[in-house]
Each structure stands twice: as structure tokens, then as C-alpha cells.
Write a protein that holds these residues in place. Structure first.
Motif, PDB file in Angstrom:
ATOM      1  N   MET A 264      46.325  42.960  33.629  1.00 29.14           N
ATOM      2  CA  MET A 264      45.721  41.654  33.946  1.00 29.14           C
ATOM      3  C   MET A 264      44.424  41.476  33.162  1.00 29.14           C
ATOM      4  O   MET A 264      43.619  42.396  33.072  1.00 29.14           O
ATOM      5  CB  MET A 264      45.446  41.570  35.460  1.00 29.14           C
ATOM      6  CG  MET A 264      44.858  40.239  35.913  1.00 29.14           C
ATOM      7  SD  MET A 264      44.372  40.221  37.660  1.00 29.14           S
ATOM      8  CE  MET A 264      45.946  39.969  38.449  1.00 29.14           C
ATOM      9  N   VAL A 265      44.234  40.264  32.623  1.00 31.27           N
ATOM     10  CA  VAL A 265      42.994  39.921  31.928  1.00 31.27           C
ATOM     11  C   VAL A 265      42.173  39.036  32.867  1.00 31.27           C
ATOM     12  O   VAL A 265      42.666  38.009  33.362  1.00 31.27           O
ATOM     13  CB  VAL A 265      43.277  39.183  30.601  1.00 31.27           C
ATOM     14  CG1 VAL A 265      41.965  38.793  29.922  1.00 31.27           C
ATOM     15  CG2 VAL A 265      44.118  40.061  29.677  1.00 31.27           C
ATOM     16  N   VAL A 266      40.926  39.417  33.120  1.00 34.63           N
ATOM     17  CA  VAL A 266      40.076  38.732  34.103  1.00 34.63           C
ATOM     18  C   VAL A 266      38.841  38.145  33.425  1.00 34.63           C
ATOM     19  O   VAL A 266      38.219  38.803  32.581  1.00 34.63           O
ATOM     20  CB  VAL A 266      39.648  39.716  35.223  1.00 34.63           C
ATOM     21  CG1 VAL A 266      38.703  39.032  36.217  1.00 34.63           C
ATOM     22  CG2 VAL A 266      40.863  40.269  35.952  1.00 34.63           C
ATOM     23  N   LEU A 267      38.485  36.933  33.816  1.00 33.74           N
ATOM     24  CA  LEU A 267      37.232  36.298  33.384  1.00 33.74           C
ATOM     25  C   LEU A 267      36.342  36.107  34.602  1.00 33.74           C
ATOM     26  O   LEU A 267      36.756  35.498  35.592  1.00 33.74           O
ATOM     27  CB  LEU A 267      37.505  34.939  32.731  1.00 33.74           C
ATOM     28  CG  LEU A 267      36.276  34.047  32.470  1.00 33.74           C
ATOM     29  CD1 LEU A 267      35.302  34.709  31.503  1.00 33.74           C
ATOM     30  CD2 LEU A 267      36.696  32.671  31.954  1.00 33.74           C
ATOM     31  N   ILE A 268      35.127  36.634  34.529  1.00 37.80           N
ATOM     32  CA  ILE A 268      34.145  36.475  35.609  1.00 37.80           C
ATOM     33  C   ILE A 268      33.070  35.504  35.138  1.00 37.80           C
ATOM     34  O   ILE A 268      32.414  35.747  34.117  1.00 37.80           O
ATOM     35  CB  ILE A 268      33.542  37.836  36.005  1.00 37.80           C
ATOM     36  CG1 ILE A 268      34.650  38.744  36.563  1.00 37.80           C
ATOM     37  CG2 ILE A 268      32.420  37.658  37.031  1.00 37.80           C
ATOM     38  CD1 ILE A 268      34.263  40.191  36.719  1.00 37.80           C
ATOM     39  N   VAL A 269      32.917  34.422  35.872  1.00 40.52           N
ATOM     40  CA  VAL A 269      31.936  33.397  35.520  1.00 40.52           C
ATOM     41  C   VAL A 269      30.639  33.682  36.284  1.00 40.52           C
ATOM     42  O   VAL A 269      30.628  33.674  37.521  1.00 40.52           O
ATOM     43  CB  VAL A 269      32.454  31.984  35.853  1.00 40.52           C
ATOM     44  CG1 VAL A 269      31.383  30.933  35.560  1.00 40.52           C
ATOM     45  CG2 VAL A 269      33.730  31.686  35.059  1.00 40.52           C
TER      46      VAL A 269
END
Length: 423
Positions: free
Chosen positions: A1-6
């Protein structure tokens, strides 16, 4: 899984640390991130408020899951941008984040659905607010309606203070447009407790309790800040209190939001006052508190991705949420002068002391890289968190670890967790 944390603060560092532990995650991106988050994630210099750029970045990097962590982007609808594009996202939509973005909305919601809270009145006219205050009993609480970085609350002990507060919020616009509307609330007494809860819109699961320290100075003196330290769990949050809150606050709030067509998915933060007449809601937030996240997340046993995905998918009822039987204390190292005026850009020494030390964490709040070195880049610089078998040990560990880090104009409170001595 590729995750983006804003996001790019201590809360986001704690979340990134937990996400990095998940065996399900192959790659983490953070926007904008900070010097600490960069240890686990590839940081992209994109504003948390720039939905267009964030979405383009997420598509380019083939992101599977987005975590929108701070209050401002949630209130602005950044979660909606991703959700509307078909990207699975953790964080409430704009129409649900209003529970934090408007104190008037949340107070009206609590009144309508009989959720225990302080008595209040709402004003959009300064003269009418003053007229009301002239008949009110003191002390009294004034709250800017909108988001004010945790600082838009004034406790006034006299009518003169209250009148000055109205001027500050509504006329001088110290908190900007957040003060266009003001909530005047009865002053409640008792112990404060913060309880963060995961929600999928139907099911709500409370996390372990915590207590924040908002004032800048020791013994709760000085101005309100974004938080100078926390401890978890609160010894005052008993099983009896927890049961009452589940029945009368947590589940009714989620049910109320659903009934209003504002299904709440994400973290509902309930700031509680344990009054002589029972627990009452002080405030709601629509995300992890900061620095509460820095003591709650390290105590969580679950894979954070499993829990967050269940919130997004509406399957939270299938999660057995568990926390370690231990304690955590966070002491915030700040820039002297915060929250008013302070210098930044000072090199930081000693961060390597946290490498491979079990139970000790340095969660970066306001840092950045400059010429290959980590430098201070904010009022709240770094949260020093330590675990222990009990609160007193965790507190001693945290204060010991504050000595491992140094930078010019370093400032901290020396009484974080003092309340545990009274438990």
C-alpha cells in the motif's frame, strides 16, 4: 500500500511512525512533512490547503490511501477532494468537520440531541454580547466560533475582562474571521480529560484517555497554546465515567451527525470536563489532538492502517481496538516566547540520542532541514514522549529525555503531569 499523510507537525510525525510499522505499507509520502517525518516518508513541499496540487501528487504517485490529519484542511474539504476522486481517505468530509470548524454548530447540535455540555449563548453582534455579559455571572468563557489553532478561548474572571475579550475576538479580530461569531459559555469546574475516538459513521470506538496542558507557563499560567504537553491515561477517567460517556456523549454524537446528514468518519476528539454534575463536553475536534496523539498512538497495539481503513470502509465494528497497559508522558520543547513572538532557525543537537531507544520518542512539530542540519522552524519545536509502566515513571523518563536535546531559546513547562500526584 502507498500512503500519503497530509500535514507536517508532531501529530503527523506520530501517525507516520505508526504507519511505518505496518507490514501492509510499502511507501509513505508526506505533504509537507518535517525533518522528523522525513525519516519514514518522502516529503513533498505542498501546502495542506492546496487540494489541486495534493490530488495531482496523489495520482502521480499512485497513492492508495490518504490520511488528512490537521484541522484546517479538513474544515476546508481537502478530504472531499480525494474522496470525490475515488481515493480511499481517512478523515471526515467538510460537512462533518464542521463539528470542530464551528463551535456554534457543535453547541447547537449538543442542545438539539441532549448531549451534556455547558449552557451557552451565541452572538454575531458585539454590543449584544456585552449587553448579555452585564447580566451574566462570572467567571465566564468566550469562544471564537471558528478555528483558531487552539487559542480562540478566553476565560474571563470579571466583567471588565469579558468586555475586553469581546473587543479582542469580535472587534479587533485577533483570531480573524473565526471571531465573526462568538459563543459565550458558562464556566465549568472539574478535571479535564481528552478522549479521542475512531468512528466509521456508525460505530465509535474510544481510544485510551489523555490530558493536555494548554497554558504556556507552569501551574497553568500564561496564554493558551496549541498544547505544551500531555499524559495518558488520565487517572480520573474511570470505567464508570467511560461507560457514561459512551452512552451519553460518544455514540449520541455520531448518531446525531448521521441524523443531520453529516456522517462522521475519522477521529472524533472529545474534550471533556468531569464536573460535579457528571461529564460534559468542552469541545469537539474532528481529528487527532496534538500533542494528545503523541501519547495515545505509541500505546496502541493495533496496526493503525487496519483501524483507519476500517473507519473509511464502515467496518470499525470488526476491529478489536486495544492499548498497552502502560503510560506515556509528552513534554513539548518550544521556542522561548511562544505563542506570541519567537525566533527560529536554530540548529538542534542530540536528536541521535533517541535512535534505537525503546519507549522514547522525539516527535517533530516545528523543524526543517537547513544545510543538512535539523533546525527549529516553529513555536512548538519537538514533543519528547516517554513510556513507562505507570504515569510517574513515564513522567520521570520524559523529563530525563528532554535533557538529550538542545537548541538556543529552548523552553518547556516543568509540571506536565503534575495532576497525577493528586490522583
Amino acid at each position: 500500500m502507498v500512503v500519503l499523510i497530509v500535514g507536517g507537525g508532531g501529530r503527523e510525525h506520530a501517525i507516520t511512525w505508526a504507519v511505518a510499522k505496518s507490514p501492509r505499507v510499502e511507501k509513505i509520502y508526506a505533504a509537507p512533512g518535517n525533518a522528523g517525518i522525513a525519516e519514514y516518508a518522502e516529503c513533498a513541499d505542498i501546502s495542506v490547503m492546496d487540494g489541486e496540487k495534493l490530488l495531482a501528487f496523489a495520482k502521480e504517485k499512485e497513492v492508495d490511501f490518504v490520511i488528512v490529519a490537521p484541522d484546517d484542511p479538513l474544515a476546508a474539504g481537502i478530504a472531499d477532494v480525494f474522496l470525490d476522486a475515488g481515493i480511499k481517505t481517512f478523515g471526515p468530509r467538510k460537512n462533518a468537520a464542521i463539528i470542530e470548524a464551528s463551535k456554534a454548530f457543535s453547541k447547537d447540535l449538543m442542545k438539539k440531541y441532549n448531549i451534556p455540555s455547558a449552557a451557552y449563548e451565541t452572538f454575531d453582534d458585539a454590543d449584544k454580547a456585552i449587553e448579555y455579559l452585564e447580566t451574566a455571572s462570572m467567571p465566564i468563557v468566550l469562544k471564537a466560533d471558528g478555528l483558531a489553532l487552539g487559542k480562540g478561548v478566553l476565560i474571563c474572571n470579571t466583567l471588565e475582562e469579558a468586555k475586553a475579550g469581546v473587543k479582542e475576538i469580535m472587534q479587533d479580530k485577533k483570531f480573524g474571521s473565526a471571531g465573526n461569531i462568538m459563543v459565550v459559555e458558562e464556566f465549568m469546574t472539574g478535571r479535564e480529560v481528552s478522549v479521542l475516538c475512531y468512528s466509521d459513521g456508525k460505530t465509535i470506538k474510544p481510544m485510551t484517555s489523555a490530558q493536555d496542558h494548554k497554558r504556556a507557563g507552569d501551574n497553568d499560567t500564561g496564554l493558551n497554546t496549541g498544547g505544551m504537553g500531555t499524559f495518558s491515561p488520565s487517572p480520573f477517567y474511570t470505567d464508570e465515567v467511560a461507560d457514561f460517556c459512551m452512552k451519553n456523549i460518544y455514540q449520541p454524537t455520531i448518531d446525531a451527525m448521521k441524523a443531520e446528514g453529516r456522517e462522521f468518519k475519522g477521529v472524533l476528539f472529545c474534550g471533556l470536563m468531569l464536573t460535579p454534575n457528571g461529564p460534559k463536553v468542552l469541545e469537539y475536534n474532528a481529528r487527532f489532538g496534538d500533542p494528545e496523539a503523541q501519547v495515545v498512538i505509541p500505546r496502541m497495539k493495533n496496526d493503525i492502517i487496519d483501524v483507519m481503513e476500517a473507519c473509511a470502509d464502515g467496518t470499525l465494528d470488526q476491529i478489536d481496538l486495544q492499548f498497552e497497559d502502560n503510560a506515556a508522558v509528552c513534554v513539548m520543547l518550544a521556542s522561548d516566547g511562544y505563542p506570541v513572538a519567537y525566533e527560529k532557525g536554530f540548529p538542534m543537537e542530540g536528536l541521535e540520542n533517541f535512535k534505537d531507544k525503546d519507549g522514547y520518542f522525539a516527535f517533530h512539530s516545528g523543524t526543517k532541514f537547513k544545510d543538512g542540519k535539523v533546525v527549529t522552524n516553529g513555536g512548538r519545536v519537538i514533543g519528547i514522549t516517554a513510556l513507562g509502566p505507570d504515569l510517574r515513571t513515564a513522567r520521570a523518563n520524559a523529563y530525563k529525555a528532554t535533557e538529550w536535546v538542545s537548541f538556543e531559546n529552548k523552553y518547556m513547562r516543568h509540571d506536565i503531569g503534575k495532576a497525577i500526584d493528586e490522583a
